[in-house]
Enzyme design. Structure first.
Site, PDB file in Angstrom:
ATOM      1  N   GLU A 273      13.986  11.414  -2.654  1.00 14.87           N
ATOM      2  CA  GLU A 273      14.668  10.092  -2.645  1.00 14.87           C
ATOM      3  C   GLU A 273      15.779  10.443  -2.255  1.00 14.87           C
ATOM      4  O   GLU A 273      16.521  11.571  -2.343  1.00 14.87           O
ATOM      5  CB  GLU A 273      14.613   9.572  -4.127  1.00 14.87           C
ATOM      6  CG  GLU A 273      13.163   9.133  -4.441  1.00 14.87           C
ATOM      7  CD  GLU A 273      12.560   8.082  -3.553  1.00 14.87           C
ATOM      8  OE1 GLU A 273      13.112   7.068  -3.512  1.00 14.87           O
ATOM      9  OE2 GLU A 273      11.563   8.399  -2.728  1.00 14.87           O
TER      10      GLU A 273
ATOM     11  N   ILE B 165      -2.054   7.533   1.499  1.00 15.14           N
ATOM     12  CA  ILE B 165      -3.342   7.204   0.616  1.00 15.14           C
ATOM     13  C   ILE B 165      -3.799   5.898   0.539  1.00 15.14           C
ATOM     14  O   ILE B 165      -2.874   5.397  -0.026  1.00 15.14           O
ATOM     15  CB  ILE B 165      -3.273   8.053  -0.631  1.00 15.14           C
ATOM     16  CG1 ILE B 165      -2.837   9.541  -0.252  1.00 15.14           C
ATOM     17  CG2 ILE B 165      -4.829   8.245  -1.196  1.00 15.14           C
ATOM     18  CD1 ILE B 165      -2.621  10.329  -1.794  1.00 15.14           C
TER      19      ILE B 165
ATOM     20  N   GLY C  89      12.394  14.977   4.590  1.00 14.37           N
ATOM     21  CA  GLY C  89      12.390  13.521   4.747  1.00 14.37           C
ATOM     22  C   GLY C  89      11.398  13.094   3.380  1.00 14.37           C
ATOM     23  O   GLY C  89      11.245  12.019   3.412  1.00 14.37           O
TER      24      GLY C  89
ATOM     25  N   LYS D 112       5.472   4.486 -10.037  1.00 11.67           N
ATOM     26  CA  LYS D 112       4.216   4.511  -9.224  1.00 11.67           C
ATOM     27  C   LYS D 112       3.360   4.309 -10.480  1.00 11.67           C
ATOM     28  O   LYS D 112       2.157   3.464 -10.202  1.00 11.67           O
ATOM     29  CB  LYS D 112       4.020   5.580  -8.298  1.00 11.67           C
ATOM     30  CG  LYS D 112       5.050   5.923  -7.215  1.00 11.67           C
ATOM     31  CD  LYS D 112       4.992   6.981  -6.534  1.00 11.67           C
ATOM     32  CE  LYS D 112       5.842   7.209  -5.240  1.00 11.67           C
ATOM     33  NZ  LYS D 112       6.098   8.403  -4.840  1.00 11.67           N
TER      34      LYS D 112
ATOM     35  N   GLU E 229       0.803  -1.270   0.155  1.00 12.47           N
ATOM     36  CA  GLU E 229      -0.057   0.113   0.024  1.00 12.47           C
ATOM     37  C   GLU E 229       0.811   1.194   0.295  1.00 12.47           C
ATOM     38  O   GLU E 229       0.702   2.306  -0.597  1.00 12.47           O
ATOM     39  CB  GLU E 229      -0.962   0.064   1.166  1.00 12.47           C
ATOM     40  CG  GLU E 229      -1.902   1.237   1.370  1.00 12.47           C
ATOM     41  CD  GLU E 229      -2.784   1.327   0.051  1.00 12.47           C
ATOM     42  OE1 GLU E 229      -3.583   0.419  -0.125  1.00 12.47           O
ATOM     43  OE2 GLU E 229      -2.579   2.326  -0.710  1.00 12.47           O
TER      44      GLU E 229
ATOM     45  N   GLY F  40       2.259   7.385  -0.840  1.00 10.37           N
ATOM     46  CA  GLY F  40       2.633   7.577   0.763  1.00 10.37           C
ATOM     47  C   GLY F  40       1.198   6.888   1.756  1.00 10.37           C
ATOM     48  O   GLY F  40       1.018   5.815   1.745  1.00 10.37           O
TER      49      GLY F  40
HETATM   50  N1  HSE Z   1      10.201  10.649  -2.927  1.00 10.11           N
HETATM   51  C1  HSE Z   1       9.034  10.151  -2.919  1.00 10.11           C
HETATM   52  C2  HSE Z   1       8.037  11.400  -3.057  1.00 10.11           C
HETATM   53  C3  HSE Z   1       8.794   9.509  -1.450  1.00 10.11           C
HETATM   54  O1  HSE Z   1       8.581  12.489  -3.029  1.00 10.11           O
HETATM   55  O2  HSE Z   1       6.753  11.262  -3.345  1.00 10.11           O
HETATM   56  C4  HSE Z   1       7.310   8.932  -1.501  1.00 10.11           C
HETATM   57  O3  HSE Z   1       7.478   7.594  -2.253  1.00 10.11           O
END
Ligand code: HSE
Length: 403
Positions: free
Chosen positions: A184, A130, A181, A199, A123, A128
């Protein structure tokens, strides 16, 4: 249920925190207590609570029959793939936030989980916090998915929001996203659109039940956008968003990641900062949108822990997910249709008007003497390339409008 966490970085430590903070509620929902027995990491964490759980050798976890579920939050394909595969083959469920792993090996790992009557859950790999993977698998099953459009990278949406609303530079906004945070380890994956592409590959594979290869998706990032583009966007009452789009048109499937100018009639227009949103169009349902925090420690960890709860609830039973390893051939992106916003040097106005007799000019007072900017009618990518061959393009952005 005793679990192990592989990788004690932002998300892995978030998983431990969520399990601790919401311990009682999670135990109630899962039907039993969930305890972290091991944490695998290369590093030492002297003087912290995690120290006594720490192991450096995956074999310790793999061979411990008491471990029923593994949380993989290491990121990257290897060694995550080898560890996850071994865990599944040994009859342990796996919950992961690792989009590289899922995009590349999702079909195979799901098949192993099915054979072993355990679960491979991911998931947190898209959007993230969602819930989007579970709805695609379990809720929208009465529909043919015709289209998925979304903002699925928090870092770039954060950068674009700061550039658009606060006039921040790209570099300043990126370094803040790193500090928070979201980004990547190698921010190229965010800003060049690769993370969003992975994604999209996961979403499209689930929506169509076949393997959509990430490498086949056309990906354009946000690095070519400048403050001038944002000034034009403002003049056009538009926002520039990094959109993923997967579309079914008859027997053709299109998939693309690219910045796009959208207006307030598009529900993705007001998605700001680290938020993500995914718009799914079903042939019976019409439109449904999923919105929430798209990156960051606790939202992502929350989605991982929800998978752990599901894994605990489904011990000995595989939750069916249709994603065959048969490859879905994507259609030639040159046939996809879009409108374009285009900027050329002022000296090329006549040539541009000759190439595009049906344009709408876009004027910015400050740039009237140096640039000529315009919106094209809807046309195929290949036609756009043909018509602009003789022009010096300062920048071009796909749009959803022509005037
Ligand atoms: N680097 C990714 C983002 C982290 O900014 O969406 C979450 O997958």
């Amino acid at each position: 249920m005793k679990i192990a966490i592989l990788g004690y970085g932002t998300i892995g430590s978030g998983v431990a925190e969520v399990l601790e903070t919401n311990h009682d509620n999670i135990a109630k929902r899962a039907g039993e207590e969930v305890t972290v027995k091991y944490v695998l990491d290369l590093r030492e964490f002297p003087g912290t609570k995690v120290e006594e759980l720490l192991v450096h050798d995956f074999a310790v976890i793999a061979s411990d029959a008491e471990i029923g579920c593994i949380v993989e939050t290491m990121g990257g394909v290897e060694p995550a793939y080898s560890y996850v595969k071994e865990a599944l083959l040994r009859g342990k469920s796996v919950c992961t936030s690792n989009k590289e792993l899922v995009a590349e090996h999702g079909a195979e790992l799901l098949e192993i989980a099915r054979q072993k009557k355990v679960n491979f859950l991911f998931e947190a790999s898209v959007g993230g916090g969602i819930p989007i993977i579970r709805p695609l698998n379990q809720s929208l099953t009465a529909d043919e998915i015709m289209e998925i459009t979304g903002i699925v990278n928090g870092t770039t949406n954060y950068i674009l929001t700061k550039m658009s609303r606060e006039g921040q530079t790209f570099e300043a906004a990126l370094s803040k996203a790193q500090e928070l945070g979201y980004a990547e380890r190698n921010p190229e994956a965010d800003v060049e659109g690769y993370d969003a592409g992975r994604k999209l590959a996961i979403l499209a594979s689930l929506a169509y039940g076949m393997q959509v290869d990430y490498e086949d998706i056309y990906m354009e990032g946000i690095t070519k956008l400048t403050d001038v583009d944002f000034q034009y966007a403002e003049a056009l009452d538009a926002e520039i968003k990094l959109l993923v789009s997967g579309k079914r048109e008859g027997d053709s499937f299109y998939a693309m990641v690219a910045p796009k100018m959208i207006r307030s009639d598009n529900p993705l227009y007001s998605v700001q900062d680290v938020f993500n949103a995914i718009l799914v169009r079903g042939n019976m349902l019409g439109d449904v949108m999923f919105y929430g925090s798209g990156a960051g420690k606790l939202p992502t960890a929350s989605a991982v822990v929800a998978d752990v709860v599901d894994a605990v609830k489904h011990q000995g039973k595989n939750i069916m997910t249709i994603w065959s390893n048969k490859k879905l051939a994507l259609s030639d992106r040159m046939e996809a249709e879009n409108n374009f916003f285009v900027r050329v040097p002022k000296t090329e106005e006549a040539r541009a008007r000759e190439a595009f007799p049906e344009i709408t000019e876009v004027k910015l007072a400050d740039l009237r003497e140096t640039e000529f900017a315009f919106l094209t009618p809807r046309l195929k990518e290949k036609e756009f390339i043909q018509r602009t061959q003789a022009l010096t393009i300062l920048n071009r952005i796909r749009t959803e409008f022509a005037e």
